[in-house]
Motif scaffolding. Structure first.
Motif, mmCIF file in Angstrom:
data_model
loop_
_atom_site.group_PDB
_atom_site.id
_atom_site.type_symbol
_atom_site.label_atom_id
_atom_site.label_comp_id
_atom_site.label_asym_id
_atom_site.label_seq_id
_atom_site.Cartn_x
_atom_site.Cartn_y
_atom_site.Cartn_z
ATOM 1 N N ILE A 120 -31.467 13.275 18.377
ATOM 2 C CA ILE A 120 -30.077 12.956 18.726
ATOM 3 C C ILE A 120 -29.182 14.166 18.483
ATOM 4 O O ILE A 120 -28.266 14.451 19.276
ATOM 5 N N MET A 121 -29.432 14.912 17.403
ATOM 6 C CA MET A 121 -28.626 16.102 17.119
ATOM 7 C C MET A 121 -28.813 17.166 18.203
ATOM 8 O O MET A 121 -27.846 17.835 18.611
ATOM 9 N N ILE A 122 -30.039 17.327 18.674
ATOM 10 C CA ILE A 122 -30.293 18.265 19.771
ATOM 11 C C ILE A 122 -29.511 17.855 21.008
ATOM 12 O O ILE A 122 -28.867 18.683 21.666
ATOM 13 N N TRP A 123 -29.560 16.578 21.326
ATOM 14 C CA TRP A 123 -28.846 16.030 22.479
ATOM 15 C C TRP A 123 -27.339 16.271 22.338
ATOM 16 O O TRP A 123 -26.671 16.732 23.263
ATOM 17 N N PHE A 124 -26.808 15.972 21.156
ATOM 18 C CA PHE A 124 -25.375 16.113 20.894
ATOM 19 C C PHE A 124 -24.916 17.568 21.009
ATOM 20 O O PHE A 124 -23.917 17.871 21.665
ATOM 21 N N LEU A 125 -25.654 18.481 20.389
ATOM 22 C CA LEU A 125 -25.253 19.889 20.416
ATOM 23 C C LEU A 125 -25.407 20.486 21.818
ATOM 24 O O LEU A 125 -24.565 21.296 22.248
ATOM 25 N N ALA A 126 -26.467 20.103 22.527
ATOM 26 C CA ALA A 126 -26.645 20.600 23.896
ATOM 27 C C ALA A 126 -25.500 20.123 24.783
ATOM 28 O O ALA A 126 -24.964 20.895 25.598
ATOM 29 N N GLN A 149 -20.628 22.141 27.518
ATOM 30 C CA GLN A 149 -19.284 21.897 28.031
ATOM 31 C C GLN A 149 -18.350 23.078 27.789
ATOM 32 O O GLN A 149 -17.268 23.153 28.362
ATOM 33 N N LYS A 150 -18.762 23.997 26.920
ATOM 34 C CA LYS A 150 -17.883 25.089 26.515
ATOM 35 C C LYS A 150 -18.376 26.464 26.976
ATOM 36 O O LYS A 150 -18.006 27.483 26.397
ATOM 37 N N GLN A 151 -19.205 26.503 27.997
ATOM 38 C CA GLN A 151 -19.802 27.774 28.411
ATOM 39 C C GLN A 151 -18.762 28.788 28.882
ATOM 40 O O GLN A 151 -18.853 29.982 28.561
ATOM 41 N N ASP A 152 -17.766 28.337 29.625
ATOM 42 C CA ASP A 152 -16.737 29.266 30.091
ATOM 43 C C ASP A 152 -15.939 29.833 28.923
ATOM 44 O O ASP A 152 -15.623 31.033 28.892
ATOM 45 N N GLN A 153 -15.615 28.976 27.941
ATOM 46 C CA GLN A 153 -14.877 29.438 26.766
ATOM 47 C C GLN A 153 -15.706 30.406 25.933
ATOM 48 O O GLN A 153 -15.203 31.412 25.434
ATOM 49 N N ILE A 154 -17.005 30.099 25.777
ATOM 50 C CA ILE A 154 -17.889 30.966 24.988
ATOM 51 C C ILE A 154 -17.988 32.344 25.641
ATOM 52 O O ILE A 154 -17.998 33.371 24.954
ATOM 53 N N ILE A 198 -28.859 25.441 13.712
ATOM 54 C CA ILE A 198 -28.527 26.870 13.676
ATOM 55 C C ILE A 198 -29.120 27.596 14.882
ATOM 56 O O ILE A 198 -28.466 28.439 15.512
ATOM 57 N N ILE A 199 -30.362 27.264 15.216
ATOM 58 C CA ILE A 199 -30.997 27.897 16.374
ATOM 59 C C ILE A 199 -30.261 27.522 17.656
ATOM 60 O O ILE A 199 -30.039 28.368 18.530
ATOM 61 N N MET A 200 -29.857 26.260 17.777
ATOM 62 C CA MET A 200 -29.123 25.836 18.966
ATOM 63 C C MET A 200 -27.763 26.521 19.040
ATOM 64 O O MET A 200 -27.278 26.864 20.120
ATOM 65 N N TYR A 201 -27.132 26.716 17.900
ATOM 66 C CA TYR A 201 -25.870 27.465 17.856
ATOM 67 C C TYR A 201 -26.090 28.891 18.347
ATOM 68 O O TYR A 201 -25.268 29.453 19.076
ATOM 69 N N ALA A 202 -27.237 29.450 17.982
ATOM 70 C CA ALA A 202 -27.548 30.819 18.377
ATOM 71 C C ALA A 202 -27.787 30.953 19.867
ATOM 72 O O ALA A 202 -27.480 31.987 20.464
ATOM 73 N N VAL A 203 -28.361 29.908 20.499
ATOM 74 C CA VAL A 203 -28.661 29.983 21.931
ATOM 75 C C VAL A 203 -27.545 29.382 22.780
ATOM 76 O O VAL A 203 -27.709 29.203 23.988
ATOM 77 N N SER A 204 -26.410 29.077 22.165
ATOM 78 C CA SER A 204 -25.296 28.460 22.891
ATOM 79 C C SER A 204 -24.575 29.446 23.796
ATOM 80 O O SER A 204 -23.746 29.053 24.613
#
Length: 421
Positions: free
Chosen positions: A121-127, A132-137, A189-195
């Motif tokens: 569920i955490m993977i789903w939530f973070l993904a 949704q924030k790719q343009d901002q990132i 943390i890994i998902m944050y890194a690949v965001s």
């Protein structure tokens, strides 16, 4: 042009998954049959239960594979799932603890562990959040994900993804289930890194975590485990740290499990004692079928056999990560990378625990350990990845077909024509 998804199945993921699931059934029988016979029970009891979960898992994979990905991208569905998960994690406090942790909900013959499902569920939530924030990132780097306050002052600021993630992780850690909490933190943390943020922030985070862990272990060694045990939140894990520092100091209590894990791995040698011939599983090594199952695998199949199984696990993880790397859609990419990261961290934490590289956390080994909940979560995760891979392939085929059609039209009608596909 319509392409049936059944023709797009990624067999480089399906075949290793099925192989590991079958190997898991064999290992579950090997590690449980002896003790079941000693208690006068059916030696196939545990493997039949695991087999039932495997059947349910295969049905779940088939169902998820047929789902449209828009279902996963529905914010209302995700919100409902997260609310239910929060409630389940809080309800666990009212059930009898298992091995010192309030992590299970037991309803008659049915039992499940909400923390296992939180990993996915955490993977789903973070993904969902990061996609949704790719343009901002792209414009603001990591600041696009950290603009709001950790401690919100109004309802609007409660939408900060960090508030939800931290709350859920604390619910798991308070059970206390530090093993699953560790996996969730590392995966996050890994998902944050690949965001999409700059890679240097991931390096900084990892350096900070390693430094903090080293300082914590050093402080624990200085103040002593007995002193740490007096702190309520660390009372349950104090014995695990005691075993980590010196498992042979207290062979009858805190160091018993890890010391016998060493004996099991030493007994196996290069080629093992043979499947079913483990000595340590005969009452010497507690939880031989769950947390320390890989020690028994090394004892029975030896270093060569265990390396082959590890190789199969890593091959599966690499194929999953490859799906995430190739995916063009940010949501799809982060789901696949998150699943691969979850499995990789689980293997690392389990092997690290049984070998004494890190304190034991009670984490199961993927596919091999007895545990229907763990197998079901891994299977659902595999289903997500297979669905994502099929959709990415189909989208690529459509785009290539459209590009070829337009190129052909321009060749046949160089002075203008309808370019509609």
């Amino acid at each position: 042009m319509k392409i049936d998804k059944k023709h797009l199945v990624n067999y480089s993921i399906v075949i290793p998954y099925l192989m590991l699931s079958v190997i898991g059934l064999i290992i579950v029988y090997s590690t449980t049959s002896t003790s079941l016979i000693q208690f006068g029970l059916n030696p196939f009891r545990s493997v039949l239960n695991q087999g039932l979960f495997l059947v349910v898992s295969l049905i779940a994979i088939t169902f998820i594979y047929r789902l449209k990905l828009n279902f996963l991208k529905n914010g209302k569905v995700l919100s409902a799932v997260m609310v239910i998960e929060m409630i389940l994690l809080m309800i666990t406090r009212f059930f009898r603890p298992v091995n010192g942790a309030h992590g299970w909900i037991v309803l008659g013959p049915i039992s499940f562990q909400p923390a296992e499902y939180l990993k996915l569920i955490m993977i789903w939530f973070l993904a969902y959040t990061f996609s949704q924030k790719q343009d901002q990132i792209a414009q603001e780097d990591y600041q696009a994900l950290t603009q709001k306050r950790w401690f919100p002052r109004n309802l609007e600021q409660l939408k900060d993804w960090r508030v939800y993630a931290l709350f859920l992780i604390l619910l798991v850690a308070a059970q206390p289930d530090l093993g699953n909490a560790t996996i969730i933190v590392l995966t996050s943390i890994i998902m944050y890194a690949v965001s999409g943020i700059a890679y240097r922030w991931f390096s900084s985070l990892m350096i900070g975590i390693v430094s903090a862990s080293a300082l914590f272990l050093g402080a624990t060694a200085l103040i002593g485990v007995d002193t740490m045990a007096k702190i309520p939140i660390f009372g349950y894990v104090a014995k695990r740290f005691s075993a980590f520092f010196n498992p042979f100091e207290d062979l009858t209590d805190s160091g018993h499990q890890l010391a016998n894990s060493y004996y099991a791995m030493s007994n196996g040698g290069w080629f093992g004692l043979g499947l079913g011939n483990s000595i340590e599983k005969r009452g010497y090594l507690p939880e031989a079928q769950t947390d320390f199952v890989f020690a028994i695998v090394m004892e029975e199949l030896g270093l060569i056999g265990s390396v082959l199984i590890l190789g199969l696990v890593f091959f599966l993880i690499l194929r999953i990560l490859l799906v995430g790397i190739k995916a063009k859609n940010p949501f799809n990419s982060m789901i696949a990378l998150g699943v691969g990261a979850m499995m990789l961290t689980q293997v690392f934490v389990n092997i690290g625990g049984i070998s004494g590289l890190i304190p034991s956390t009670g984490v199961t080994f993927p596919f091999l350990s007895q545990g229907g909940n763990s197998l079901l979560v891994l299977s659902v995760a595999i289903g997500f990845v297979l669905n994502i891979d099929a959709n990415e392939k189909r989208e690529t085929i459509y785009q290539e077909a459209q590009a070829n059609y337009q190129a052909q039209m321009e060749k046949d009608y160089p002075f203008g024509s309808s370019n509609r596909f």
